[in-house]
Design a protein around this motif. Structure first.
Motif, PDB file in Angstrom:
ATOM      1  N   GLU A  70       0.918  -1.279   0.096  1.00 33.69           N
ATOM      2  CA  GLU A  70       0.003   0.111  -0.028  1.00 33.69           C
ATOM      3  C   GLU A  70       0.913   1.196   0.015  1.00 33.69           C
ATOM      4  N   LYS A  71       2.105   0.974   0.163  1.00 33.35           N
ATOM      5  CA  LYS A  71       2.923   2.076   0.147  1.00 33.35           C
ATOM      6  C   LYS A  71       3.698   2.427  -1.232  1.00 33.35           C
ATOM      7  N   GLY A  72       3.092   1.609  -1.933  1.00 34.03           N
ATOM      8  CA  GLY A  72       3.895   1.489  -3.429  1.00 34.03           C
ATOM      9  C   GLY A  72       4.963   0.550  -3.669  1.00 34.03           C
ATOM     10  N   ALA A  73       5.141  -0.287  -2.733  1.00 32.31           N
ATOM     11  CA  ALA A  73       6.406  -1.404  -2.959  1.00 32.31           C
ATOM     12  C   ALA A  73       6.138  -2.490  -3.678  1.00 32.31           C
ATOM     13  N   ASP A  74       4.708  -2.688  -4.173  1.00 36.67           N
ATOM     14  CA  ASP A  74       4.468  -3.674  -5.070  1.00 36.67           C
ATOM     15  C   ASP A  74       5.294  -3.673  -6.340  1.00 36.67           C
ATOM     16  N   GLY A  75       5.653  -2.638  -6.485  1.00 37.30           N
ATOM     17  CA  GLY A  75       6.582  -2.572  -7.841  1.00 37.30           C
ATOM     18  C   GLY A  75       7.906  -2.947  -7.823  1.00 37.30           C
ATOM     19  N   ILE A  76       8.474  -3.484  -6.433  1.00 36.07           N
ATOM     20  CA  ILE A  76       9.823  -3.926  -6.418  1.00 36.07           C
ATOM     21  C   ILE A  76       9.937  -5.402  -6.699  1.00 36.07           C
ATOM     22  N   ALA A  77      10.822  -5.593  -7.658  1.00 38.54           N
ATOM     23  CA  ALA A  77      11.046  -6.853  -7.942  1.00 38.54           C
ATOM     24  C   ALA A  77      12.062  -7.964  -6.776  1.00 38.54           C
ATOM     25  N   TYR A  78      11.287  -8.226  -5.676  1.00 32.84           N
ATOM     26  CA  TYR A  78      12.172  -8.662  -4.623  1.00 32.84           C
ATOM     27  C   TYR A  78      12.722 -10.150  -5.218  1.00 32.84           C
ATOM     28  N   ASP A  79      11.992 -10.928  -6.040  1.00 31.69           N
ATOM     29  CA  ASP A  79      12.754 -12.080  -6.523  1.00 31.69           C
ATOM     30  C   ASP A  79      14.006 -11.774  -7.392  1.00 31.69           C
ATOM     31  N   TYR A  80      14.181 -10.720  -8.030  1.00 27.04           N
ATOM     32  CA  TYR A  80      15.106 -10.339  -9.000  1.00 27.04           C
ATOM     33  C   TYR A  80      16.423 -10.074  -7.856  1.00 27.04           C
ATOM     34  N   LEU A  81      16.068  -9.008  -6.905  1.00 30.42           N
ATOM     35  CA  LEU A  81      16.796  -8.691  -6.071  1.00 30.42           C
ATOM     36  C   LEU A  81      17.492  -9.982  -5.206  1.00 30.42           C
ATOM     37  N   ASP A  82      16.745 -10.748  -4.657  1.00 29.75           N
ATOM     38  CA  ASP A  82      17.065 -12.108  -4.059  1.00 29.75           C
ATOM     39  C   ASP A  82      18.123 -12.789  -5.041  1.00 29.75           C
ATOM     40  N   GLU A  83      17.937 -12.976  -6.228  1.00 32.53           N
ATOM     41  CA  GLU A  83      18.952 -13.746  -7.093  1.00 32.53           C
ATOM     42  C   GLU A  83      20.186 -13.080  -7.031  1.00 32.53           C
TER      43      GLU A  83
END
Length: 201
Positions: free
Chosen positions: A156-169
């Motif tokens: 709800e703060k706009g973080a849904d656009g962050i690709a966490y899986d990509y960062l994790d890899e």
């Protein structure tokens, strides 16, 4: 008798003072009263050690920490351990976690596994000394840090656009192999970190 050396700020000279005791249980502070003048208005005091394995130095430092807290109003003790781990330890203690457990999983065992270090634990926790770290080494993997980042940056703060899986890899490869993964694009990695940084700010 122990001798304590301190650098006098105005003249930048080393002064040697006798200290009656290094026992953390000794709370008769007359022999340490000279530190008020030596430290003055400084808000950061570094307590060093010859090596990481000096038990008597650990005892002396804990007595000094008690003096700094009880007589000079210092509020935080910073360890040469991971700043991420100690931040988590502080939050966990504030939430009610046992001090020994929080410190045992955050401060390097070269200190926490010693008998002498145990005298410091009653001085830490809610309403007592706060803890912090100043070492970039961390025992937590990137997945732990990303989970906390994701929990902090709610969708709800706009973080849904962050690709966490990509960062994790990317972070996992860097942690394991000390290289950025050749199959990924650093521009995209920087873009994802930029999104998170903007939200954190």
């Amino acid at each position: 008798m122990t001798l304590l050396g301190a650098v006098s700020a105005p003249a930048q000279r080393l002064s040697i003072r006798p200290v009656r005791s290094i026992s953390p249980a000794d709370t008769t502070w007359q022999d340490l009263a000279f530190l008020r003048e030596e430290i003055g208005a400084a808000r950061v005091v570094m307590l060093g050690e010859p090596t990481h394995g000096e038990g008597n130095v650990t005892e002396a430092k804990i007595r000094l920490i008690r003096f700094l807290k009880e007589r000079m109003g210092f509020t935080t003790v910073a360890f040469e351990s991971g700043f991420y781990e100690l931040d988590r330890a502080q939050r966990n203690m504030q939430a009610g976690a046992p001090v020994a457990e929080a410190i045992g999983s955050s401060v390097f065992p070269v200190w926490t596994n010693t008998q002498e270090f145990q005298a410091l634990l009653p001085l830490l926790g809610p309403g007592k000394l706060r803890v912090a770290g100043f070492d970039s080494q961390t025992g937590y993997g990137p997945e732990d840090q990303l989970e906390e980042l994701e929990a902090l940056l709610k969708p709800e703060k706009g973080a849904d656009g962050i690709a966490y899986d990509y960062l994790d890899e990317c972070l996992s490869t860097m942690a394991e192999q000390n290289i950025f993964p050749p199959s990924h694009q650093i521009v995209l990695f920087d873009m994802q970190l930029g999104k998170a940084r903007k939200l954190l700010q």
